[in-house]
Design an enzyme around this catalytic site. Structure first.
Site, PDB file in Angstrom:
ATOM      1  N   ASP A  86      -5.309  -0.737   9.681  1.00 51.33           N
ATOM      2  CA  ASP A  86      -6.267  -0.747  10.230  1.00 51.33           C
ATOM      3  C   ASP A  86      -6.530  -1.544  11.640  1.00 51.33           C
ATOM      4  OD1 ASP A  86      -6.521  -1.362   7.560  1.00 51.33           O
ATOM      5  OD2 ASP A  86      -5.233  -2.961   7.125  1.00 51.33           O
ATOM      6  N   GLU A 105       4.453   0.220   2.773  1.00 47.12           N
ATOM      7  CA  GLU A 105       4.254   1.184   3.475  1.00 47.12           C
ATOM      8  C   GLU A 105       5.196   0.888   4.934  1.00 47.12           C
ATOM      9  OE1 GLU A 105      -0.894   2.022   2.936  1.00 47.12           O
ATOM     10  OE2 GLU A 105       0.452   0.132   4.059  1.00 47.12           O
TER      11      GLU A 105
END
Length: 216
Positions: A86, A105
């Site tokens: 992001d 993740e």
């Protein structure tokens, strides 16, 4: 930057990352819109791979692309993991977790010998800014929020493992200090700050050009 150019850049970065994968590798597959074009690019290569997915959505899309996906239970290490971000700040420091899967993740990134981050150009920032995703235990959530401050519940579905998703909304003056503070809180499962020790490659596509930070 138009939506079409962003999608083109995502595909360019994903295709480059797919070219790094070799036959027989154990591959971690991230979650999100930048990973979406990676899956068909990998499937088209026809390699024999053992893949681990960080979310049910990625697992389904990977299987649809012809990739073999297995539970992350018997594998202890991965050869490579590929994921988006992001935010990408100098260091590199990453913010991940917009897709609610940052705990998985981070586990996959830590298990990989090579962690490749792919992104389009607008994900690069001069410094990390809020929000920073945080996954909380459901047990004692109100107490955890009270101790942390600056953390608000996001609402919506839980993480893939049933955790409560929230966001740190306070200042991020020092990513390492904030990461240490969040790591020290018993009610925090994991946060979306990924430090330089996890990242080996950063591949950013912008206006059709690739900028590549090679392995250390």
């Amino acid at each position: 930057m138009t939506a079409g150019s962003v999608e083109t850049d995502k595909r360019l970065a994903a295709e480059y990352a797919a070219s790094l994968v070799q036959d027989g590798m154990r591959v971690g597959l991230g979650t999100g819109t930048t990973v979406a074009p990676l899956l068909p690019a990998l499937g088209a290569r026809g390699l024999r791979l053992r893949c681990v997915a960080t979310s049910p959505a990625t697992a389904a899309a990977a299987r649809a692309a012809g990739l073999a996906v297995e539970p992350f239970e018997s594998l202890t290490e991965l050869d490579i993991a590929i994921d988006g971000a992001d935010q990408i700040a100098p260091g590199p420091w990453l913010v991940k977790g917009g897709g609610r899967a940052h705990t998985r993740e981070k586990i996959v990134a830590a298990a990989a010998a090579r962690f490749v981050v792919i992104a389009s150009g607008e994900k690069r920032v001069e410094r990390i800014r809020p929000p920073v995703p945080v996954e909380l235990l459901a047990f004692g959530t109100a107490s955890t929020l009270h101790r942390l401050g600056h953390v608000v519940l996001r609402g919506g579905p839980p993480s893939p493992d049933g955790g409560v998703i929230a966001d740190w909304t306070g200042p991020v003056e020092d990513p390492a200090a904030l990461a240490a503070r969040l790591d020290a809180e018993p009610g925090v499962v994991a946060h979306g700050l990924f430090g330089p020790e996890l990242v080996t490659d950063v591949v950013v596509a912008s206006a059709g050009d690739l900028a590549i930070r090679a392995p250390r």
